[in-house]
Design a protein around this motif. Structure first.
Motif: not given
Length: 753
Positions: A167-169, A173-176, A200-201, A746, A748
C-alpha cells in the motif's frame, strides 16, 4: 532552501557505509543481469549493443511507477506520457505527435509488439525488468525501432508459493494498492500468478476557471499468467491483462500572452496569468479514458538441441480523448477523439542450442485495425451570447428574442465542426534470422537479416458540419474522402563482431539498419497531402563492456553514430499540418554506465549520455509563429526534444541494525539534462534550460526481504521543470506548456510471503 549538495551528502553517506565493509567476495558480486535483447536469454555483458536495464528490485526501491520515471534514470532517453501528447525518444529521435505516424521506438511487453501507445499505461505491474535498447533494432525487432526499443518483461509463474501486498499513500491523496499471488496448482507442472493494482491520485494542477484539479490519475490493472509445463521439453504460458486508465487533462499553462490572447481569454477568467505556477485556465472539461485488453500464449518446445517458440497475441484498446483545443479560457475550440484499436501478432522462432555456430530463424506476422472518430468544434457555445457578450462585459444581454435572428446567422456562418472518420488497417509479414559464429574462444561474428512486407489501407473522410469558414482559415482543412492503399517492403541487415579481451571484458562493433513504416496523415488538409513514405536509418556503434572486482563492478561504454534518410517530419506551415519525408539527420554521441556493489545491499551507479542530434538537411522547415517567412532552413539545427547531455548519479544502501534483524535503507537518484527545445520551429521561447531533479528514498527493510517500509520524496527541491511548451493555438506570439510534477512525498509498505 535545499541545496544541490543534498545528493552528494547522501552518496557520501552511502559510500562511507560501504567503505566500512569488507572487500567483496564471490557471494557479494552483482547478480548477473539476463536480458532478451537478442531474442534469447543471455547476460547483458555479452550483448553487442548498448542496453540500459532496470531490475524489479530497483524499480520498487526507487518508486519507478511509469515510463516517464524510466526516462529520468536512463540517459539519452526522453518519454512524455501526457494524454494526447505521448512521445518516446532515444538518442535524440522522437516521433511527431500524430495518430497516423508510427513510433520511432518500438514497445514490447513479454515479447509482444504494441503499435498503440495506449498500452504503455499497462506495463508497471509485477515486473521482472525493463530493457532500453538504444539504436536501430530492425533485424530482430522489426519495423518502427529506428531509434531503439523498450522491452518489458513481467514476472513469470513459478512452482512455489509466493504472495505480496503493498500500500502506498501520500500527498495529493495518493492511494495505491498492489497485490500478487503465485500458486502452484499441480506440483512441478501448473502454476498460476495473479497481480493487480489500483491507483488514485489528485491532480497537481488547479484549474482556476472550473475550480477542479487537472492531471488527476485513476488507474487499475489485473494480470493473470498461467504456466503449464506439459513435459520437461514442452511448456506453455497463457497471459491475460485488463487495464483502465483515466486522467483529467494535460495541465496547460499559458506563460506568454500577447495583448489579443490576454484580452479574449482574460474576459472569461479574471485570474488568467502568464506564469508557470501549476494553474490551468482551460474552460473545457479535459479528459482521457483508456481501456486495454490483452491475451497472449507463449509456447516453448525443446527439440533435441533446438527450441521452437510460438508467441501469439490479441490486444484491444478503446479510448476517448477530449481536449480544450485552444488550451485556455475562451470557448473557441474543443476536440473529441474516440479510438477503437485491435491487433493480432504471431511470431514463430527456431533457436539453436549453444555451440560454435548459434542461430535463430523466425517468422513475424502482424495485423492491426485502427478506427478513429473526430469532432473538432469551433465556437462550440455560439459566437454571440458565449463569446461577444463576455468580451463586452454584457454576458446576459444577447439572450432576448430580438437577437435570435442575428444569433442564428452567426451560428450558421461561424459555429462549425470538422467531423472526421479515420480507418487504417495494417498487415505486416517478415522473415528474420541471426547467426553467431564463435570463430575461437575470444572472437565472435554476428550476422542478421530481416525481410519485411507491409500493406496499409486507409479510409479517411472529413466533412464540415456547416460552412467551414473558420476551419479553413485556421487550419486550411478541406472536405474530402480518401480511400487508398500503400505497399512497402524493407531489408534490414546487421553485422557485429565481439572480442573477449580477457575473461571479464569485451569490445564490440555493430553496424545495423532500421526503418519506420510510412502511412497516412489524418490531419492532412487535402487528400493529396495525406500519404508519406518510409524512414531509414544506418547505425554504427563501437563499445566496451567490463566486469571487474570479482564481479562487484560493471562498466559499459558505447560510441555511436546513426544517419537518418527520408526522416518523417510534421510541421505546421502556412495554415495546416504537413507530414512529409523532408529531412536528413544524424545523431551521434556516447553512453557510459557504471554499477558498483561494494557489499550486499549497497549499490552505486553512474550513467552518462551524449546525443548530438541534428538535421543535416531541412531547407523547408517551419518558422516561429512571429516570423515573416513561411519556411526556414533548419539544416544544422538540433532535433526537437533532444537534450545533448544527460547524466544520472545515485545509489542505495541497506545497513544492518539490531543484529541484522532490520536494516536502515537510504537511496538517492540525481538526474540532469542539458537545454532542450520542444518545438520543431526552434523557437527559443519553447524550451527548458538545463536542470536537475533529485529523488530521495529512506526507510527500514527486512534483510530477508519479508517486508519493507519506504518513504519516497520525488523532486526533492520542488523544482519547476517544463515538460512541454509550444505556440498557443489561434494567437500568434502567445505560448503555453505544462510542467513536470512538483515535490510529492509518499510512503509505502510492502509485505512479502
Amino acid at each position: 532552501m535545499i541545496k544541490e549538495s543534498t545528493t552528494l551528502t547522501v552518496l557520501c553517506l552511502i559510500a562511507a557505509a560501504a567503505a566500512s565493509a569488507k572487500q567483496p567476495n564471490s557471494n557479494e558480486r552483482i547478480d548477473e543481469i539476463i536480458v532478451t535483447a537478442q531474442k534469447r536469454s543471455e547476460s547483458v555483458q555479452d550483448v553487442p549493443l548498448s542496453v540500459s536495464v532496470l531490475g524489479g528490485e530497483r524499480i520498487s526501491n526507487a518508486a519507478i511507477h511509469s515510463f516517464e520515471d524510466v526516462s529520468q534514470v536512463t540517459p539519452n532517453t526522453d518519454i512524455n506520457m501526457t494524454a494526447g501528447y505521448v512521445q518516446v525518444g532515444v538518442r535524440g529521435v522522437n516521433a511527431p505527435i500524430n495518430d497516423g505516424m508510427e513510433q520511432s521506438v518500438g514497445f514490447y511487453i513479454d515479447g509482444v509488439y504494441y503499435a498503440k501507445t495506449d498500452f504503455l499505461q499497462d506495463a508497471f505491474l509485477d515486473l521482472d525488468r525493463v530493457e532500453v535498447l538504444k539504436g536501430p533494432q530492425g533485424t530482430l525487432f522489426g519495423k518502427n525501432t529506428i531509434a531503439g526499443a523498450i522491452n518489458v518483461t513481467s514476472a513469470s509463474p513459478v512452482n512455489t508459493f509466493g504472495a505480496s501486498v503493498g500500500y502506498r499513500g501520500g500527498e495529493l491523496s495518493t492511494r495505491q494498492l498492489t497485490a500478487m499471488l503465485n500458486l502452484p496448482l499441480l506440483e512441478d507442472r501448473v502454476a498460476l500468478r495473479l497481480a493487480g493494482t489500483t491507483l488514485e491520485r489528485d491532480g497537481y494542477v488547479y484549474n482556476t476557471l472550473r475550480h477542479e484539479d487537472e492531471k488527476r490519475v485513476d488507474k487499475s490493472g489485473l494480470r493473470t499468467r498461467m504456466l503449464w509445463e506439459v513435459s520437461n521439453q514442452l511448456s506453455a504460458t497463457l497471459t491475460y491483462y485488463e487495464g483502465h486508465a483515466a486522467d483529467s487533462g494535460q495541465g496547460w499553462e499559458p506563460f506568454i500572452l500577447e495583448d489579443d490572447a490576454q484580452a479574449i481569454h482574460g474576459a472569461f477568467d479574471k485570474s488568467l496569468e502568464a506564469e508557470f505556477d501549476y494553474q490551468s485556465h482551460a474552460n473545457s472539461d479535459n479528459r482521457n479514458d483508456v481501456a486495454t485488453y490483452v491475451t497472449n500464449l507463449d509456447i516453448r518446445w525443446d527439440i533435441a538441441d533446438f527450441q521452437l517458440s510460438l508467441l501469439g497475441s490479441h490486444a484491444e484498446s478503446r479510448s476517448d480523448l477530449f481536449l480544450d483545443a485552444d488550451t485556455a479560457s475562451a470557448p473557441i475550440a474543443e476536440w473529441l477523439r474516440q479510438f477503437t484499436y485491435r491487433q493480432n501478432m504471431l511470431e514463430a522462432r527456431l533457436d539453436s542450442g549453444p555451440g560454435t555456430l548459434e542461430y535463430l530463424i523466425g517468422f513475424f506476422g502482424f495485423w492491426s485495425d485502427n478506427k478513429q472518430a473526430g469532432d473538432l468544434r469551433m465556437l462550440p457555445e455560439g459566437p454571440l451570447a458565449s463569446v461577444l457578450g463576455p468580451l463586452l462585459g454584457v454576458e446576459n444581454s444577447f439572450t432576448g428574442s430580438e437577437f435570435a435572428g442575428i444569433d442564428a446567422f452567426l451560428n450558421a456562418t461561424t459555429t462549425d465542426a470538422l467531423i472526421q472518420q479515420y480507418h487504417l488497417s495494417t498487415i505486416t509479414k517478415a522473415l528474420f534470422s541471426q547467426v553467431t559464429w564463435h570463430l575461437n574462444e575470444r572472437l565472435s561474428l554476428v550476422v542478421g537479416l530481416r525481410a519485411s512486407q507491409e500493406t496499409k489501407t486507409v479510409y479517411l473522410d472529413q466533412d464540415y458540419e456547416s460552412t467551414g469558414i473558420l476551419l479553413q482559415s485556421a487550419f486550411g482543412v478541406t472536405e474530402y474522402t480518401l480511400d487508398d492503399r500503400r505497399d512497402e517492403s524493407n531489408i534490414a541487415p546487421k553485422i557485429a563482431g565481439k572480442y573477449a579481451v580477457g575473461d571479464d571484458d569485451m569490445v564490440y562493433v555493430t553496424l545495423a539498419q532500421g526503418f519506420k513504416a510510412g502511412g497516412f496523415n489524418p490531419l492532412a488538409r487535402e487528400a493529396d497531402e495525406a500519404s508519406f513514405d518510409q524512414e531509414y536509418a544506418q547505425s554504427y556503434e563501437v563499445g566496451y563492456k567490463l566486469t571487474a572486482l570479482q564481479g562487484a563492478l560493471t562498466a559499459n561504454t558505447a560510441i555511436y553514430r546513426t544517419e537518418y534518410d527520408d526522416m518523417q517530419i510534421q510541421a505546421f506551415i502556412g495554415n495546416g499540418f504537413l507530414v512529409s519525408n523532408a529531412a536528413e539527420a544524424t545523431t551521434q554521441g556516447l553512453e557510459f554506465d557504471l554499477l558498483y556493489q561494494p557489499r550486499l545491499g549497497t549499490s552505486l551507479y553512474t550513467n552518462i549520455g551524449v546525443s548530438d542530434a541534428r538535421f543535416n538537411r531541412f531547407p523547408d522547415g517551419p518558422c516561429p509563429a512571429t516570423s515573416e517567412h513561411e519556411t526556414c532552413d533548419l539544416s544544422g539545427e538540433m532535433l526537437p526534444r533532444s537534450s545533448k547531455y544527460s547524466a544520472n548519479l545515485g545509489g542505495s544502501i541497506a545497513y544492518p541494525l539490531l543484529n541484522n534483524r532490520i536494516a536502515a535503507f537510504l537511496g538517492v537518484d540525481w538526474s540532469w539534462r542539458s537545454d532542450i527545445l520542444f518545438d520543431l520551429d526552434q523557437d527559443p521561447l519553447d524550451s527548458q534550460d538545463q536542470y536537475h531533479l533529485i529523488n530521495l528514498h529512506i526507510g527500514v527493510v527486512d534483510p530477508g526481504n519479508a517486508w519493507k517500509f519506504l518513504v519516497h520524496v520525488k523532486n526533492l527541491e520542488d523544482r519547476k521543470v517544463r515538460q512541454f511548451a509550444a505556440d498557443m493555438p489561434v494567437f500568434n506570439g502567445s505560448h503555453m506548456g505544462f510542467l513536470h510534477p512538483p515535490r510529492i512525498v509518499s510512503a509505502e509498505f510492502i509485505r512479502t510471503f
